[in-house]
Design a protein around this motif. Structure first.
Motif, short mmCIF file in Angstrom:
data_model
loop_
_atom_site.label_atom_id
_atom_site.label_comp_id
_atom_site.label_asym_id
_atom_site.label_seq_id
_atom_site.Cartn_x
_atom_site.Cartn_y
_atom_site.Cartn_z
N THR A 30 0.84 -1.20 0.00
CA THR A 30 0.00 0.00 0.00
C THR A 30 0.87 1.25 0.00
OG1 THR A 30 -1.73 -1.15 1.23
CG2 THR A 30 -1.81 1.25 1.21
N LYS A 31 1.87 1.27 0.85
CA LYS A 31 2.75 2.44 0.94
C LYS A 31 3.59 2.61 -0.32
CE LYS A 31 3.02 2.36 5.98
NZ LYS A 31 3.91 2.18 7.14
N LEU A 32 4.05 1.46 -0.86
CA LEU A 32 4.86 1.53 -2.08
C LEU A 32 4.05 2.11 -3.23
CD1 LEU A 32 7.53 0.88 -3.50
CD2 LEU A 32 6.62 -1.40 -3.97
N ARG A 33 2.85 1.60 -3.42
CA ARG A 33 2.01 2.07 -4.52
C ARG A 33 1.68 3.54 -4.35
NH1 ARG A 33 -1.26 0.17 -8.84
NH2 ARG A 33 -1.87 2.11 -9.84
N THR A 34 1.41 3.96 -3.13
CA THR A 34 1.06 5.36 -2.87
C THR A 34 2.23 6.29 -3.20
OG1 THR A 34 -0.50 4.74 -1.12
CG2 THR A 34 0.32 7.01 -1.11
N SER A 35 3.43 5.91 -2.76
CA SER A 35 4.59 6.77 -2.99
C SER A 35 4.97 6.81 -4.47
CB SER A 35 5.78 6.31 -2.15
OG SER A 35 6.17 5.00 -2.50
N LEU A 36 4.95 5.66 -5.14
CA LEU A 36 5.30 5.65 -6.56
C LEU A 36 4.25 6.38 -7.39
CD1 LEU A 36 6.51 1.96 -7.08
CD2 LEU A 36 7.91 3.99 -6.70
N GLY A 37 2.98 6.18 -7.03
CA GLY A 37 1.91 6.85 -7.76
C GLY A 37 1.97 8.35 -7.62
N GLY A 38 2.56 8.80 -6.50
CA GLY A 38 2.68 10.24 -6.26
C GLY A 38 3.93 10.85 -6.86
N VAL A 53 14.98 1.85 -6.03
CA VAL A 53 15.11 0.41 -6.24
C VAL A 53 14.34 -0.29 -5.14
CG1 VAL A 53 16.75 -1.51 -6.25
CG2 VAL A 53 17.37 0.66 -7.34
N PHE A 54 13.59 -1.35 -5.48
CA PHE A 54 12.78 -2.00 -4.46
C PHE A 54 12.45 -3.44 -4.86
CE2 PHE A 54 10.31 0.71 -7.28
CZ PHE A 54 9.34 -0.15 -7.79
N TRP A 55 12.05 -4.21 -3.84
CA TRP A 55 11.64 -5.59 -4.06
C TRP A 55 10.31 -5.67 -4.79
CZ3 TRP A 55 12.47 -9.20 0.81
CH2 TRP A 55 13.81 -9.60 0.84
N MET A 56 10.20 -6.65 -5.68
CA MET A 56 8.96 -6.92 -6.39
C MET A 56 8.64 -8.41 -6.22
SD MET A 56 6.36 -6.18 -8.17
CE MET A 56 6.76 -4.44 -8.07
N TYR A 108 2.28 -7.61 -12.40
CA TYR A 108 1.53 -7.08 -13.54
C TYR A 108 0.97 -5.69 -13.26
CZ TYR A 108 1.48 -11.45 -16.21
OH TYR A 108 1.83 -12.54 -16.95
N GLN A 109 0.49 -5.48 -12.05
CA GLN A 109 -0.08 -4.18 -11.71
C GLN A 109 0.95 -3.06 -11.87
OE1 GLN A 109 -0.91 -3.65 -7.59
NE2 GLN A 109 -1.78 -1.63 -7.85
N TYR A 110 2.17 -3.32 -11.40
CA TYR A 110 3.20 -2.28 -11.45
C TYR A 110 3.71 -2.04 -12.86
CZ TYR A 110 3.30 -1.75 -6.42
OH TYR A 110 2.94 -1.46 -5.13
#
Length: 418
Positions: A73-81, A87-90, A96-98
């Motif tokens: 949740t935090k990762l998506r929020t920060s990247l979306g902003g 660099v980060f774990w996937m 697919y979402q990212y």
């Protein structure tokens, strides 16, 4: 491009993560942000970063570990902003979402002409997992295969032979019953009904079925093989060979095993070092007992790059330091996990000399890739809710499996239209 949502099997950045890419630190140096969720790998990550900094002394690297429950949740929020880590774990369920949301960068342009990184050096299953339209979007780091961990003390006290490669589901049920001691509150086996990767996904494929069809258009939850799987798991609970679903929800599977309340547990390879530290010479590991088919689920973690990083070449150099031979060797030596780099995976075998880690490398040769589609998180939410509801007595197993299949098929149909 197609859009999708996500799932769980991992990650998130701290809310405090600031604007990504090329941020300057107080000492005037450029800073790269790194995010992941498991601090057990910190020694290996730190060593790789130190190696990177030898080549780039003018760059600081800030690592943030965020609990898995919050990570995505935090990762998506920060990247979306427009910020977030460089660099980060996937993981597979969220991949697919990212990709389709244009949050991670295509790595193919960096691979061209780079003699230090070649996809063929890594296990094909994890390369495929992080490829979209034949392009790699996350550098493979480690792989998770599944084995049967067991406590030798239980077997020694009962005068029973240890599990081996000949074991089947029948042995789990027969020997598990012999090892169960209700008066002492101990069980022969933990059947993992609240976790899929180490639990029922393996059994569905071993029964000859599938979680999702190869063309990703159909659910396998309403097949005879799925029903056979869940009837078997339910029987283990009814015979009190395994803790109930409620007990598994209240107490993590690891705690059941490390507190020596269960004799056997199917689990991913990344737990080997932790289990060995607690159980010592009493820890054993064997191949996952087979059904009609001898297979198990494999998953893995990759390093992804923020699509908005300001210095992509520098971020790529950091990813290479983390995932190349040197970086994965350091990880292998700590015993944390099986490196995705095939050559270095052999180094891992020596990290825990008293544990038969070869079991996990052998499992990779006949493994089934972790099942995902573009909207994994949506159908896995249904899956988790229905399966737990059935094992908590809220509905029959057949009713739960039918509902999962119906709703999952509808989600998969929508995916085809996007």
């Amino acid at each position: 491009m197609k859009k999708l949502v996500s799932f769980c099997i991992v990650m998130v950045v701290s809310v405090m993560l600031v604007a990504c890419s090329g941020k300057s630190s107080g000492d005037g140096k450029q800073t790269l942000e790194v995010a992941l969720w498991d601090e057990n790998v910190s020694d290996a990550v730190d060593a790789s970063i130190e190696s990177f900094k030898k080549e780039h002394p003018d760059v600081n690297v800030k690592v943030t570990y965020t609990p898995f429950a919050e990570y995505w949740t935090k990762l998506r929020t920060s990247l979306g902003g427009g910020s977030g880590p460089d660099v980060f774990w996937m993981n597979g369920p969220n991949f697919y979402q990212y990709v389709t949301s244009d949050l991670i960068k295509d790595l193919e342009p960096f691979l061209e002409g780079d003699e230090e990184f070649a996809k063929e050096n890594y296990y094909p299953a994890v390369v495929d997992l992080y490829s979209y339209e034949d392009k790699l979007y996350a550098a493979p780091y480690f792989v998770d295969s599944v084995g049967l961990f067991y406590n030798k003390k239980f077997f020694d006290e009962a005068g029973l032979d240890y599990p081996d490669e000949t074991w089947t589901w029948e042995d789990i049920e027969k020997v598990g019953a012999e090892l169960t001691k209700p008066e002492e509150g101990t069980y022969g086996y933990l059947n993992q009904v609240v976790r899929n990767q180490a639990g029922y996904y393996n059994l569905m494929h071993q029964a000859g079925g599938y979680v999702i069809s190869e063309d990703k258009t159909k659910s396998g939850f309403n097949t005879p093989e799925a029903k056979e799987t869940f009837e078997f798991l339910n029987r283990l609970i009814e015979k009190k060979i395994s803790p109930t679903a409620q007990a598994q929800i209240e107490t993590e599977a690891d705690q059941w095993f490390m507190s020596q309340k269960v004799a056997m547990i199917p689990e991913i390879s990344v737990h080997a070092a932790e289990y060995e530290e607690v159980l010592g010479e009493d820890l054993g590991v064997a191949p996952l007992p087979k059904g009609k088919v001898d297979t198990s689920i494999v998953h893995g973690i990759g390093w992804a790059m923020n699509s908005k990083t300001k210095d992509e070449d520098l971020a790529w150099e950091l990813i290479k330091s983390l995932s190349n031979k040197e970086g994965t060797t350091v990880m292998a030596e700590t015993g944390f996990a099986t490196p995705a780099h095939m050559e270095i995976s052999k180094v891992w075998l020596d990290s825990l000399p008293n544990v038969e880690l070869q079991v996990f490398l052998d499992a990779l040769e006949k493994a089934t890739a972790y099942p995902v589609s573009e909207r994994t998180s949506e159908w896995q939410t249904v899956e988790t809710t229905e399966i737990q509801g059935a094992f908590l007595g809220q509905k029959s197993i057949d009713e739960a499996l039918e509902k999962i299949a119906t709703e999952m098929d509808a989600i998969l149909e929508e995916e085809q239209k996007d």
